[in-house]
Design an enzyme around this catalytic site. Structure first.
Site, PDB file in Angstrom:
ATOM      1  NE  ARG A  79      45.553  26.185  44.557  1.00  0.00           N
ATOM      2  CZ  ARG A  79      46.728  26.707  44.857  1.00  0.00           C
ATOM      3  NH1 ARG A  79      47.651  26.842  43.959  1.00  0.00           N
ATOM      4  NH2 ARG A  79      46.980  27.072  46.085  1.00  0.00           N
ATOM      5  NE  ARG A  85      52.772  30.799  51.510  1.00  0.00           N
ATOM      6  CZ  ARG A  85      52.561  29.905  50.544  1.00  0.00           C
ATOM      7  NH1 ARG A  85      53.587  29.367  49.900  1.00  0.00           N
ATOM      8  NH2 ARG A  85      51.349  29.560  50.215  1.00  0.00           N
ATOM      9  NE  ARG A 130      55.330  25.809  52.579  1.00  0.00           N
ATOM     10  CZ  ARG A 130      54.740  25.472  51.434  1.00  0.00           C
ATOM     11  NH1 ARG A 130      55.201  24.492  50.696  1.00  0.00           N
ATOM     12  NH2 ARG A 130      53.639  26.087  51.060  1.00  0.00           N
ATOM     13  NE  ARG A 169      47.378  27.509  51.536  1.00  0.00           N
ATOM     14  CZ  ARG A 169      48.674  27.348  51.802  1.00  0.00           C
ATOM     15  NH1 ARG A 169      49.135  27.523  53.026  1.00  0.00           N
ATOM     16  NH2 ARG A 169      49.509  27.010  50.850  1.00  0.00           N
ATOM     17  CE  LYS A 191      50.805  22.299  44.414  1.00  0.00           C
ATOM     18  NZ  LYS A 191      50.412  22.151  45.833  1.00  0.00           N
TER      19      LYS A 191
HETATM   20  P1  AMP Z   1      50.176  28.406  46.530  1.00  0.00           P
HETATM   21  O1  AMP Z   1      51.468  29.105  46.758  1.00  0.00           O
HETATM   22  O2  AMP Z   1      50.134  27.654  45.247  1.00  0.00           O
HETATM   23  O3  AMP Z   1      49.745  27.583  47.713  1.00  0.00           O
HETATM   24  O4  AMP Z   1      49.079  29.562  46.357  1.00  0.00           O
HETATM   25  C1  AMP Z   1      48.820  30.479  47.391  1.00  0.00           C
HETATM   26  C2  AMP Z   1      47.463  31.151  47.173  1.00  0.00           C
HETATM   27  O5  AMP Z   1      47.444  31.849  45.923  1.00  0.00           O
HETATM   28  C3  AMP Z   1      46.272  30.211  47.112  1.00  0.00           C
HETATM   29  O6  AMP Z   1      45.801  29.849  48.396  1.00  0.00           O
HETATM   30  C4  AMP Z   1      45.267  31.093  46.356  1.00  0.00           C
HETATM   31  O7  AMP Z   1      44.747  32.119  47.187  1.00  0.00           O
HETATM   32  C5  AMP Z   1      46.150  31.768  45.317  1.00  0.00           C
HETATM   33  N1  AMP Z   1      46.291  30.949  44.084  1.00  0.00           N
HETATM   34  C6  AMP Z   1      47.437  30.410  43.584  1.00  0.00           C
HETATM   35  N2  AMP Z   1      47.202  29.753  42.438  1.00  0.00           N
HETATM   36  C7  AMP Z   1      45.876  29.874  42.194  1.00  0.00           C
HETATM   37  C8  AMP Z   1      45.027  29.395  41.167  1.00  0.00           C
HETATM   38  N3  AMP Z   1      45.482  28.648  40.137  1.00  0.00           N
HETATM   39  N4  AMP Z   1      43.696  29.690  41.255  1.00  0.00           N
HETATM   40  C9  AMP Z   1      43.207  30.443  42.259  1.00  0.00           C
HETATM   41  N5  AMP Z   1      43.962  30.919  43.278  1.00  0.00           N
HETATM   42  C10 AMP Z   1      45.280  30.647  43.255  1.00  0.00           C
END
Ligand code: AMP
Length: 213
Positions: A88, A160, A127, A171, A13
């Site tokens: 999400r 990360r 990654r 996740r 994404k």
């Molecule tokens: P990402 O970089 O999009 O994979 O997000 C990393 C982490 O941030 C996720 O595993 C959640 O802990 C938190 N996070 C990001 N976006 C959201 C969202 N829209 N709703 C809830 N948690 C989020």
């Protein structure tokens, strides 16, 4: 363009958002990046979300909606945006719909990157991410020129916390339970565009076809 990017973690994404952004001045808005920046800055918001993020759990809908209601009304969003990692959950999608109705705005589409699970796991475990600018590398396919150092800004590149095998498993489970239902939500809204790849040309073609409809 006002596009939601849907797909499991590691689907591509962020990479697709960055590529699309260069085409028409839309901004990429990544809730994950916003939260990681808050943690790095030692901000109160960062302290609230750090533990949930490291475990691969979602942070609360209220907290995310508070951030996004403000962010989507900022000046740079006028040209359009690519929402990466938001919404999400169904409550977030419902809240976004209400917000759009209030502001008289509408989405162009929800783009699903429908990538097989084994590809996702391989991508996530290999990654690496720049701690400063968020540039993404891959130890197999896109290593930095100098090991551990970002080509773009010279900062450190790390794996990360939420890209350990245990956090990745969690996740993906969280995605299947809480985020995957959004695919049906946006199909019902008549906004879903689904592609079985994160290959840029195919994704672009699908978006163009949709925008011409
Ligand atoms: P990402 O970089 O999009 O994979 O997000 C990393 C982490 O941030 C996720 O595993 C959640 O802990 C938190 N996070 C990001 N976006 C959201 C969202 N829209 N709703 C809830 N948690 C989020």
């Amino acid at each position: 363009m006002k596009i939601i990017l849907l797909g499991p973690p590691g689907a591509g994404k962020g990479t697709i958002a960055k590529a699309l952004m260069q085409l028409d001045g839309s901004v990429q808005i990544s809730t994950g990046d916003i939260l990681r920046a808050a943690i790095a800055a030692g901000a109160e918001l960062g302290k609230q979300v750090e533990a949930a993020m490291a475990a691969g759990d979602l942070v609360t809908d209220d907290l995310i909606m508070g951030i996004m209601e403000q962010r989507l009304q900022e000046e740079d969003c006028q040209q359009g945006y690519l929402l990466d990692g938001f919404p999400r959950t169904i409550p977030q999608a419902e809240a976004l719909k209400t917000m759009f109705a209030k502001l008289g705005e509408k989405l162009d589409c929800a783009l699903e990157l429908d990538i097989p699970r084994d590809v996702i796991i391989d991508r996530l475990t290999t990654r690496r991410t720049c701690t400063n600018c968020g540039e993404i590398y891959n130890v197999k396919f896109k290593p930095p020129k100098v090991e551990g150092i970002c080509d773009v800004c010279g900062s450190a590149i790390v794996q990360r916390d939420d890209e350990t095998e245990e956090a990745i498993e969690n996740r993906l489970q969280v995605y299947n339970q809480q985020t995957a239902p959004l695919v049906e939500f946006y199909r019902d809204e008549g906004l879903l565009v689904s592609v079985p790849t994160s290959e840029l040309e195919t994704v672009m073609a699908a978006i163009k076809e949709r925008l011409q409809d």
